[in-house]
Design a protein around this motif. Sequence first.
Motif, PDB file in Angstrom:
ATOM      1  N   ASP A 192       1.169  -3.465   9.303  1.00  0.00           N
ATOM      2  CA  ASP A 192       0.248  -3.584   8.173  1.00  0.00           C
ATOM      3  C   ASP A 192       1.065  -3.570   6.880  1.00  0.00           C
ATOM      4  O   ASP A 192       1.718  -2.573   6.567  1.00  0.00           O
ATOM      5  CB  ASP A 192      -0.755  -2.424   8.198  1.00  0.00           C
ATOM      6  N   GLN A 193       1.002  -4.660   6.120  1.00  0.00           N
ATOM      7  CA  GLN A 193       1.853  -4.750   4.921  1.00  0.00           C
ATOM      8  C   GLN A 193       1.362  -3.874   3.771  1.00  0.00           C
ATOM      9  O   GLN A 193       2.079  -3.673   2.789  1.00  0.00           O
ATOM     10  CB  GLN A 193       1.930  -6.202   4.451  1.00  0.00           C
ATOM     11  N   PHE A 194       0.117  -3.349   3.866  1.00  0.00           N
ATOM     12  CA  PHE A 194      -0.425  -2.543   2.768  1.00  0.00           C
ATOM     13  C   PHE A 194      -0.489  -1.055   3.084  1.00  0.00           C
ATOM     14  O   PHE A 194      -0.688  -0.246   2.192  1.00  0.00           O
ATOM     15  CB  PHE A 194      -1.839  -3.027   2.409  1.00  0.00           C
ATOM     16  N   ARG A 195      -0.359  -0.694   4.353  1.00  0.00           N
ATOM     17  CA  ARG A 195      -0.491   0.704   4.735  1.00  0.00           C
ATOM     18  C   ARG A 195       0.632   1.096   5.686  1.00  0.00           C
ATOM     19  O   ARG A 195       1.065   0.281   6.507  1.00  0.00           O
ATOM     20  CB  ARG A 195      -1.852   0.962   5.400  1.00  0.00           C
TER      21      ARG A 195
ATOM     22  N   SER B 235       1.863   5.153  -3.664  1.00  0.00           N
ATOM     23  CA  SER B 235       0.607   4.411  -3.799  1.00  0.00           C
ATOM     24  C   SER B 235      -0.252   4.446  -2.542  1.00  0.00           C
ATOM     25  O   SER B 235      -1.457   4.208  -2.600  1.00  0.00           O
ATOM     26  CB  SER B 235       0.890   2.957  -4.161  1.00  0.00           C
ATOM     27  N   ILE B 236       0.359   4.743  -1.395  1.00  0.00           N
ATOM     28  CA  ILE B 236      -0.379   4.721  -0.135  1.00  0.00           C
ATOM     29  C   ILE B 236      -0.980   6.080   0.175  1.00  0.00           C
ATOM     30  O   ILE B 236      -2.141   6.176   0.587  1.00  0.00           O
ATOM     31  CB  ILE B 236       0.541   4.276   1.015  1.00  0.00           C
TER      32      ILE B 236
ATOM     33  N   ARG C 284      -4.159   9.981   8.653  1.00  0.00           N
ATOM     34  CA  ARG C 284      -4.448  11.153   7.828  1.00  0.00           C
ATOM     35  C   ARG C 284      -3.783  11.043   6.459  1.00  0.00           C
ATOM     36  O   ARG C 284      -4.407  11.336   5.428  1.00  0.00           O
ATOM     37  CB  ARG C 284      -3.988  12.436   8.528  1.00  0.00           C
ATOM     38  N   ASN C 285      -2.521  10.628   6.440  1.00  0.00           N
ATOM     39  CA  ASN C 285      -1.810  10.509   5.171  1.00  0.00           C
ATOM     40  C   ASN C 285      -2.448   9.435   4.284  1.00  0.00           C
ATOM     41  O   ASN C 285      -2.581   9.613   3.066  1.00  0.00           O
ATOM     42  CB  ASN C 285      -0.341  10.167   5.426  1.00  0.00           C
ATOM     43  N   TRP C 286      -2.848   8.320   4.865  1.00  0.00           N
ATOM     44  CA  TRP C 286      -3.465   7.237   4.086  1.00  0.00           C
ATOM     45  C   TRP C 286      -4.783   7.693   3.451  1.00  0.00           C
ATOM     46  O   TRP C 286      -5.087   7.381   2.306  1.00  0.00           O
ATOM     47  CB  TRP C 286      -3.696   6.033   5.006  1.00  0.00           C
ATOM     48  N   ILE C 287      -5.538   8.506   4.202  1.00  0.00           N
ATOM     49  CA  ILE C 287      -6.825   8.966   3.674  1.00  0.00           C
ATOM     50  C   ILE C 287      -6.635  10.092   2.668  1.00  0.00           C
ATOM     51  O   ILE C 287      -7.206  10.058   1.567  1.00  0.00           O
ATOM     52  CB  ILE C 287      -7.739   9.449   4.819  1.00  0.00           C
TER      53      ILE C 287
END
Length: 718
Positions: free
Chosen positions: A641-644, A659-660, A649-652
């Motif tokens: 995934d190029q955006f995440r 930025s992520i 858990r870390n993304w949320i």
Amino acid sequence: MPMIGNQLISLCRRSAVPTSFTLRFSHASLLPHRRARIKRIPLVACRTSFTAPLPSSSKLVVSGELKEFPLGMSDFREIRRVPGKAYFDKTEFIPELEQGAKIKLVCRPRRFGKSLTVTMLRYFHGSEFRDQYNELFQDLNVDKAVKNGIVRPGRYLILEFDFSCVDRSYNLNESAESLRRSINFGLSVFKVNYAEDLGESFASQTSNFIENDPAGNLISLVVAANLTLQGIHNRGEEHHPLWDVQGIYLLADEYDAYANEYMDPHDPRSWSDTEPFRVLKTFWSHVKAGGKWSYGIKQAYITGVTPLLLSGLTSGANDHENISFSPKISTICGLTRSDVLGALTVICDDKEKVQKHLRELEHHANGYHFCQERRVNPVFNTQTALSYLQSVKLQERPKTKNPPNSEVSEPFLRICAGAPAAVKDMQFALQKDEHGSYQKIPFEEVLLSFSLPQLNTEAAGEDDISAWRSLMVYMGGLTFDSDDPSKFIKIPNLVAATRFGSALLDRLGLYNSIKNTLYTLARTGNPMGALAAYCHLMRQYDVIGDAFLKNEGHHRSSIQVAILENPAIKPKAEFLVRKWTNNIGFVDLLITDNEKLYTVIEFKNIQIRYLGLTGEEDINKAERLKAMGLNKILGLKFRGDQFRSGTIRNWIDGKRNDSISGSVRKQLQSYIKGPTVQKEIADKNFRAFAVVIVGSRKILAREMDRDGNWVNDFKLAE
């Protein structure tokens, strides 16, 4: 004052001098009085023309002052004989039906007025109704064709069958007996109606009907009638009442109504191996054979919902033409916009009310476009529109959300909801485009003929699902797009969309529970029950093709359609708000009752291909994901995934300075702390949820308060 024939006609009058008393007959009589002469009634014809993309004059005709609309009435003569009863003139199609194949099939969804068309043909073509022509048809569109010699009334013997009256039984042998009795009854009515004119020889040849052989009885009757008519012509008996009769006109109404109770695309052999199937197969093969005699079955008009039954009997009855989507008869059933507009103009006392009612009815029940070849006038479902107009006439509130005469067959919808291939189309069609219209489905062809085995083969397929799409068009769930009918099909209106959404839930046994869940949502603002139900639906249906490629919009739209069943909830997709940073942004779903309830839901989606799951096929990955618990899901890492990156858990909710990390939390906080939401929630019961759909198998949710703080830990909606 204009005239039709020798009758005075008042155009578009809201009142008229009452007409003289008119003798009325029993409903849908199949045993008419022979050559009864009835005094003609002066008629008021209301034919108003209005501006429309495809203009057409209103075909409203009424005897005297309009008093009521013919709700639930299907007998043409009864409607025409009742002073003040509205009739929408469809007689212009009578000459057209004389052209082409001898056996014609016209399919329409339920409640579109198919039976009224059948009785119209009965009274026009039946030789016993000649003397009633002026009373019933003189002021109608067909009269011009009659005067020009294009078509002549009263030139057939009518042989009529109504398959909607056949008793259904779980015992198929009993059901077959009921079917035989119904066919034999139609033959017996023919004998009673024409025994006097056909004479003793006909009576003798048809006196020994075999109860268990209705198809054989049919041939005996046709042969006997043919011999009598042939003898009349051979002897030159020009004064005989049947001298100019051309043969038999067979009318079969709702030909598939009986069989639809038993046909199941998911188990096609359960129907083809039954005794009722064999009875019907033999009957229709004999109908075909009945056309080979000079004065046998010369015309046949068959109505139904789909061509499915005749397609399954093609080895017996393949000499027919399905004209359902011919542009020449596209409005033979249903009311056009001009028809409805003309009626509203008569019954409403000002233009604003006319336009208000027209908009409401169009939103809920218009949009059926019965032609693939080119653009034609779309139509309203006849009974739904008549019910609405009658309510307006009585100054009652029309039923629009769930009309009592809905055209969309719920049993058919449940069948479609059991086929993942069809469900994929249903879910896509329920989505809205940027203009608020239902999404258009690209297609190549709606089939004029398809079979149960074909549907069975396509049910779990990923490529050609033309038979399922065709089935949904015939039953009224989808229709040809009015702007580009040769390339797209779509949901016609809100009623059909709501029925689609209900069918998806009902098939999974969720309908009753989801309604309770949604009422809870309306009271408390908690969406967890609704999300759990959607998770169940998603697991059942997201199994083929690109089901695992859905984005946030696809999932959000599906959930939004589900809550359309609840009038207490008013969802708004892409509701405009201001973020904390004063940049313009969009909340995914706002649920409000405009009083105290205010729930904001932000949807996120993770496609299964971006999760670090082993396996080659998405469906295998999905099964492993389905078995995972909450902590294991939160610990899954993004891959490709190029955006995440990192874990879910870390993304949320991560706290790292990039930025992520925590991007879902930050986005929801920006909505909540923005001035628009803060102003709206000042005196309301506010709730906000971050909802993450994981691989079309799991749904994570976490609640946030009005200050932008988490209320509790992550939860799984299941």
